[in-house]
Design an enzyme around this catalytic site. Structure first.
Site, PDB file in Angstrom:
ATOM      1  N   GLU A 142       2.400  12.916  -0.138  1.00  0.00           N
ATOM      2  CA  GLU A 142       3.702  12.441   0.359  1.00  0.00           C
ATOM      3  C   GLU A 142       4.610  12.230  -0.828  1.00  0.00           C
ATOM      4  OE1 GLU A 142       3.543   8.530   2.143  1.00  0.00           O
ATOM      5  OE2 GLU A 142       1.976   7.856   0.786  1.00  0.00           O
ATOM      6  N   ARG A 173       2.655  -0.597  13.287  1.00  0.00           N
ATOM      7  CA  ARG A 173       2.156  -0.238  11.947  1.00  0.00           C
ATOM      8  C   ARG A 173       1.903  -1.499  11.119  1.00  0.00           C
ATOM      9  NH1 ARG A 173       5.640   3.822   8.347  1.00  0.00           N
ATOM     10  NH2 ARG A 173       6.990   1.994   8.236  1.00  0.00           N
ATOM     11  N   LYS A 192       0.642   0.005   4.576  1.00  0.00           N
ATOM     12  CA  LYS A 192       1.946  -0.288   3.967  1.00  0.00           C
ATOM     13  C   LYS A 192       1.855  -1.623   3.236  1.00  0.00           C
ATOM     14  CE  LYS A 192       6.858   0.373   4.958  1.00  0.00           C
ATOM     15  NZ  LYS A 192       7.120   1.398   3.970  1.00  0.00           N
ATOM     16  N   HIS A 217      -9.777 -14.013  -6.835  1.00  0.00           N
ATOM     17  CA  HIS A 217      -9.547 -12.765  -6.104  1.00  0.00           C
ATOM     18  C   HIS A 217      -9.932 -12.868  -4.626  1.00  0.00           C
ATOM     19  CE1 HIS A 217      -9.138 -11.246 -10.136  1.00  0.00           C
ATOM     20  NE2 HIS A 217      -8.871 -10.020  -9.706  1.00  0.00           N
ATOM     21  N   TYR A 253       4.123  -5.087   4.150  1.00  0.00           N
ATOM     22  CA  TYR A 253       5.555  -5.123   4.463  1.00  0.00           C
ATOM     23  C   TYR A 253       5.928  -4.028   5.449  1.00  0.00           C
ATOM     24  CZ  TYR A 253       6.721  -1.050   1.498  1.00  0.00           C
ATOM     25  OH  TYR A 253       6.828   0.213   0.976  1.00  0.00           O
ATOM     26  N   LEU A 280       1.205   7.375   4.023  1.00  0.00           N
ATOM     27  CA  LEU A 280       1.682   6.388   4.987  1.00  0.00           C
ATOM     28  C   LEU A 280       2.090   7.123   6.272  1.00  0.00           C
ATOM     29  CD1 LEU A 280       2.427   3.297   4.994  1.00  0.00           C
ATOM     30  CD2 LEU A 280       4.766   4.113   4.966  1.00  0.00           C
ATOM     31  N   ARG A 292      -6.373 -19.498  -8.835  1.00  0.00           N
ATOM     32  CA  ARG A 292      -6.336 -18.041  -8.810  1.00  0.00           C
ATOM     33  C   ARG A 292      -7.754 -17.501  -8.670  1.00  0.00           C
ATOM     34  NH1 ARG A 292      -7.048 -13.673 -12.084  1.00  0.00           N
ATOM     35  NH2 ARG A 292      -5.739 -11.858 -11.648  1.00  0.00           N
TER      36      ARG A 292
HETATM   37  N1  PDD Z   1       9.313   3.578   2.478  1.00  0.00           N
HETATM   38  N2  PDD Z   1       5.618   7.045   2.486  1.00  0.00           N
HETATM   39  C1  PDD Z   1       5.862   6.015   1.660  1.00  0.00           C
HETATM   40  C2  PDD Z   1       4.998   5.829   0.457  1.00  0.00           C
HETATM   41  C3  PDD Z   1       6.929   5.139   1.938  1.00  0.00           C
HETATM   42  O1  PDD Z   1       7.162   4.096   1.130  1.00  0.00           O
HETATM   43  C4  PDD Z   1       7.754   5.374   3.079  1.00  0.00           C
HETATM   44  C5  PDD Z   1       8.902   4.482   3.451  1.00  0.00           C
HETATM   45  C6  PDD Z   1       7.459   6.466   3.907  1.00  0.00           C
HETATM   46  C7  PDD Z   1       8.256   6.768   5.154  1.00  0.00           C
HETATM   47  O2  PDD Z   1       7.956   5.863   6.196  1.00  0.00           O
HETATM   48  P1  PDD Z   1       9.036   5.521   7.333  1.00  0.00           P
HETATM   49  O3  PDD Z   1       9.504   6.814   7.876  1.00  0.00           O
HETATM   50  O4  PDD Z   1       8.271   4.722   8.306  1.00  0.00           O
HETATM   51  O5  PDD Z   1      10.162   4.757   6.662  1.00  0.00           O
HETATM   52  C8  PDD Z   1       6.371   7.274   3.583  1.00  0.00           C
HETATM   53  C9  PDD Z   1      10.202   2.502   2.835  1.00  0.00           C
HETATM   54  C10 PDD Z   1      11.519   2.947   3.394  1.00  0.00           C
HETATM   55  C11 PDD Z   1      10.322   1.565   1.635  1.00  0.00           C
HETATM   56  O6  PDD Z   1       9.287   1.301   1.027  1.00  0.00           O
HETATM   57  O7  PDD Z   1      11.424   1.101   1.341  1.00  0.00           O
END
Ligand code: PDD
Length: 286
Positions: A178, A50, A146, A101, A31, A202, A99
């Protein structure tokens, strides 16, 4: 509300996917969350790059070209009510008839996108700062992707909410990774510290903007491993994300961060961020 599903724009109530969708069964998908200001996407190229990187990382072909994604976004953004929006793009490995994997063969991906109002922290929240807790990072070794398998992030963030806090800082082997849904910056003795973009976090689009602004305006910064002890003795801690922008953290695990109030570096960076965002949005008008 109009959403995009597999090539169609339709009301949310009519958007249906199979319970055999691999996103539902396995969390097998990716996503993006893209902030939109005054109906203009911010850093769209970077978000789409990304997305491509994450799709490559899970071996799923991108169902749309950058132009295709832009067209989907343009229509959702035009039809949404609010000027400032948060657009979600999601792709899963589709729905097979069984189903298993292992990857299915010949199954089209499920492609979904929708827009909701973007509510960034207001002046009052930024002036007060937010509270965070810390926990050991329980996640896998591809935190650079992501992906929608976010259970560890969900549980970590809920721990913050249960503790009356906003964010959870994740620590792995004595180092900062993070936040549960954000990147974390540390200010120490006038130097901005950022963890390196590796498998532990991320690569935030906001993170890149913050480092670009630090470079542009001459704020000293270092990208390097950050020890837990440096997090705990920080003068300032910030969380950054597309929806939270740059937000100061003023308590960590119940202890004050620095003075216990938002610091001057956070205020400075937010001002640069807001000015840059507005500059980019104005350019989009030309
Ligand atoms: N989340 N790290 C994680 C685990 C995140 O889920 C996010 C953002 C970030 C920051 O990334 P960016 O600056 O590109 O938004 C770092 C989004 C907003 C979400 O999952 O809703």
């Amino acid at each position: 509300m109009t959403v995009y599903l597999n090539g169609e724009f339709l009301p949310l109530a009519e958007a249906k996917i199979s319970p055999l969708d691999r996103g539902f069964l396995f969390g097998d998908g990716v996503y993006e969350v893209i902030p939109v200001y005054s109906r203009r996407p911010f850093r769209l190229d970077e978000h789409l790059a990304r997305l491509q990187n994450t799709l490559d990382g899970i071996r799923l072909a991108n169902p749309l070209s950058p132009e295709g994604w832009r067209a989907v976004l343009a229509r959702l953004v035009a039809e949404a009510e609010s000027d400032d929006q948060s657009v979600l793009l999601q792709v899963t490995r589709g729905a097979d008839s069984k189903r298993d994997h292992a990857f299915p063969r010949g199954v089209p991906p499920t492609v979904f996108a929708f827009s909701s109002p973007l509510v960034t922290p207001g002046e009052v929240v930024r002036a007060a700062g937010i509270s965070a807790i810390s926990v050991p990072d329980p996640r896998w070794k591809r935190c650079d992707l992501k992906v929608i398998s976010l259970l560890a992030n969900v549980l970590a963030r809920q721990q913050a909410v249960d503790a009356g806090c906003v964010e959870t800082i994740l620590l792995r082997d004595g180092l900062l990774s993070e936040g549960a849904a954000s990147n974390i910056f540390v200010v120490h003795d006038g130097v901005l510290l950022a963890p390196p973009k590796d498998w532990r976090m991320l690569p935030g689009v906001t993170y890149d903007v913050v480092l670009e602004l630090a470079a542009r305006h001459g704020m000293p910064y270092q990208v390097r491993d950050i020890a837990e002890s440096e997090v705990r003795s920080a003068d300032e801690l910030w969380m950054t994300s597309s929806t939270k922008e740059v937000l100061p953290i003023v308590t960590l695990d119940g202890q004050p961060v620095g003075s216990g109030r938002p610091g001057p570096a956070a205020a400075q960076m937010y001002a640069w961020y807001a000015a840059f965002r507005d500059e980019v949005m104005r350019k989009a008008d030309d």
